[in-house]
Design a protein around this motif. Structure first.
Motif, PDB file in Angstrom:
ATOM      1  N   TYR A   1      32.303  10.588  36.013  1.00 30.07           N
ATOM      2  CA  TYR A   1      33.087   9.422  35.642  1.00 30.07           C
ATOM      3  C   TYR A   1      34.381   9.299  36.453  1.00 30.07           C
ATOM      4  CZ  TYR A   1      30.068   9.256  31.508  1.00 30.07           C
ATOM      5  OH  TYR A   1      28.987   9.195  30.662  1.00 30.07           O
ATOM      6  N   SER A   2      34.557  10.154  37.460  1.00 29.60           N
ATOM      7  CA  SER A   2      35.830  10.176  38.187  1.00 29.60           C
ATOM      8  C   SER A   2      35.857   9.228  39.377  1.00 29.60           C
ATOM      9  CB  SER A   2      36.124  11.600  38.680  1.00 29.60           C
ATOM     10  OG  SER A   2      35.227  11.981  39.712  1.00 29.60           O
ATOM     11  N   SER A   3      34.727   8.642  39.735  1.00 28.22           N
ATOM     12  CA  SER A   3      34.647   7.789  40.920  1.00 28.22           C
ATOM     13  C   SER A   3      35.016   6.347  40.588  1.00 28.22           C
ATOM     14  CB  SER A   3      33.239   7.841  41.511  1.00 28.22           C
ATOM     15  OG  SER A   3      32.277   7.470  40.542  1.00 28.22           O
ATOM     16  N   ILE A   4      35.283   5.570  41.627  1.00 24.22           N
ATOM     17  CA  ILE A   4      35.600   4.146  41.453  1.00 24.22           C
ATOM     18  C   ILE A   4      34.398   3.416  40.868  1.00 24.22           C
ATOM     19  CG2 ILE A   4      36.076   2.023  42.732  1.00 24.22           C
ATOM     20  CD1 ILE A   4      37.761   3.788  44.662  1.00 24.22           C
TER      21      ILE A   4
ATOM     22  N   THR B   1      32.518   8.139  45.495  1.00 27.11           N
ATOM     23  CA  THR B   1      33.139   9.430  45.791  1.00 27.11           C
ATOM     24  C   THR B   1      33.859   9.962  44.559  1.00 27.11           C
ATOM     25  OG1 THR B   1      33.510   8.713  48.074  1.00 27.11           O
ATOM     26  CG2 THR B   1      34.755  10.629  47.300  1.00 27.11           C
ATOM     27  N   ALA B   2      33.567  11.202  44.190  1.00 28.24           N
ATOM     28  CA  ALA B   2      34.258  11.813  43.059  1.00 28.24           C
ATOM     29  C   ALA B   2      35.722  12.012  43.408  1.00 28.24           C
ATOM     30  CB  ALA B   2      33.622  13.150  42.699  1.00 28.24           C
ATOM     31  N   CYS B   3      36.617  11.592  42.514  1.00 31.29           N
ATOM     32  CA  CYS B   3      38.062  11.713  42.728  1.00 31.29           C
ATOM     33  C   CYS B   3      38.584  12.815  41.816  1.00 31.29           C
ATOM     34  CB  CYS B   3      38.758  10.390  42.445  1.00 31.29           C
ATOM     35  SG  CYS B   3      38.261   9.062  43.551  1.00 31.29           S
ATOM     36  N   LEU B   4      38.499  14.038  42.305  1.00 31.76           N
ATOM     37  CA  LEU B   4      38.850  15.214  41.513  1.00 31.76           C
ATOM     38  C   LEU B   4      40.179  15.782  41.971  1.00 31.76           C
ATOM     39  CD1 LEU B   4      35.338  16.894  41.551  1.00 31.76           C
ATOM     40  CD2 LEU B   4      36.350  15.580  39.691  1.00 31.76           C
TER      41      LEU B   4
ATOM     42  N   PRO C   1      48.915   7.676  36.388  1.00 38.63           N
ATOM     43  CA  PRO C   1      47.740   7.122  37.083  1.00 38.63           C
ATOM     44  C   PRO C   1      46.726   8.201  37.413  1.00 38.63           C
ATOM     45  CG  PRO C   1      49.609   7.273  38.570  1.00 38.63           C
ATOM     46  CD  PRO C   1      50.130   7.603  37.209  1.00 38.63           C
ATOM     47  N   TRP C   2      45.476   7.819  37.519  1.00 35.09           N
ATOM     48  CA  TRP C   2      44.384   8.740  37.822  1.00 35.09           C
ATOM     49  C   TRP C   2      44.086   8.736  39.319  1.00 35.09           C
ATOM     50  CZ3 TRP C   2      40.303   7.633  33.412  1.00 35.09           C
ATOM     51  CH2 TRP C   2      40.858   8.032  32.183  1.00 35.09           C
ATOM     52  N   PRO C   3      43.484   9.806  39.849  1.00 32.50           N
ATOM     53  CA  PRO C   3      43.220   9.879  41.294  1.00 32.50           C
ATOM     54  C   PRO C   3      42.429   8.702  41.849  1.00 32.50           C
ATOM     55  CG  PRO C   3      42.959  12.043  40.316  1.00 32.50           C
ATOM     56  CD  PRO C   3      43.176  11.080  39.166  1.00 32.50           C
TER      57      PRO C   3
END
Length: 287
Positions: free
Chosen positions: A236-239, A214-217, A181-183
């Motif tokens: 592209y990391s945010s919801i 919010t960026a999920c890094l 799964p991704w953050p």
């Protein structure tokens, strides 16, 4: 439950060449959902609560959420280009949602549209109305959740085709494989859990949750609580993905109580991230 595992690549390993998220996941070719969180049989009021965003090229045409003419028991949006859907419900007691799984080389243009799986399954007719794992080779990589009455299954064709029972609890899906799964999946699942732990009486409020930019890094040391696809750009990391070419096209919330009363809500966005419309439709699963 949400699973936590180590990152796919160690700091010393050579990372793969970076392709755009749209190309690797194939959204501009065979559109699907991009992030989903769901609570299955884990709340005293709600049999199922599902929330998710569909990210796609803004230039790809789609029809908004509506009741289809044929069959009239199917409620879903429609991909105008391929004719299928990414998420839908049927008043015959079925639900389906699909996420595309990213791959380094992008999609195979000779494969069938993944939306055909949902269209046939939900309508109860067509080549894939009663699909099996042998059919999964016909499609580019995917994760698929199906619900029929009181039975929920999770299907995937990566790394190998297979189907498993979806256990009661909270689950999150994005564009990674099921065990990676991704953050942002963990972030959305946590938000759903918090809503369920409160009053949990206004599903429409979850549409705002899906607008989280919010960026999920990963952490500074390159690690994350869940797996991380290191070639994904931070934008592209945010919801919610805000991008004028490829971004979040719509947010969807599905809520079904234990009596079978259901509702499906959709909020749509243009290339600037501005809301362009909302649809809310009731449906009945009291079979």
């Amino acid at each position: 439950m949400c699973r936590n595992i180590a990152p796919m690549y160690s700091p010393d390993e050579k990372r793969p060449r970076r392709l755009s998220l749209a190309k690797r996941a194939g959204f501009g070719n065979r559109g699907g959902m991009c992030i989903v969180a769901l609570a299955w049989q884990s709340h005293p009021r709600w049999k199922l609560v599902l929330i998710g965003n569909r990210d796609e090229l803004h230039a790809r045409p789609a029809e908004p959420l509506d009741r289809w003419d044929d069959p009239d028991h199917l409620i879903a949006g429609r991909d105008s280009q391929a004719g299928g859907t990414w998420l839908g419900v049927s008043e015959q007691g079925r639900l389906a949602v699909i996420t595309n799984v990213s791959s380094e080389n992008g999609p195979d243009s000779d494969k069938y549209s993944r939306g055909d799986l949902l269209k046939d399954y939900l309508s109860g007719k067509g080549r894939y109305a009663d699909f099996g794992v042998d059919d999964f080779h016909d499609f580019n990589p995917f994760n698929l959740v199906t619900v029929t009455g009181d039975k929920a299954l999770i299907h995937s064709n990566r790394p190998e085709p297979g189907s498993d029972t979806l256990q009661p609890g909270l689950h999150g899906l994005s564009n990674g494989m099921l065990d990676r799964p991704w953050p942002k999946s963990a972030r959305l699942t946590k938000a759903l859990d918090q809503w369920l732990g409160g009053a949990a009486d206004r599903p429409a409020l979850l549409l705002d949750t899906l607008m989280d930019r919010t960026a999920c890094l990963p952490d500074a040391d390159g690690k994350a609580a869940t797996d991380w696809e290191p070639s994904i750009e931070p934008q592209y990391s945010s919801i919610f993905i805000h991008n004028p070419v490829y971004g979040t096209r719509c947010s969807t919330v599905v809520a079904i109580d234990h009596e079978g009363a259901g509702s499906i809500l959709e909020r749509r966005f243009d290339a600037s991230g501005t809301v362009t419309g909302e649809t809310a439709l009731p449906f009945d699963w009291s079979l």
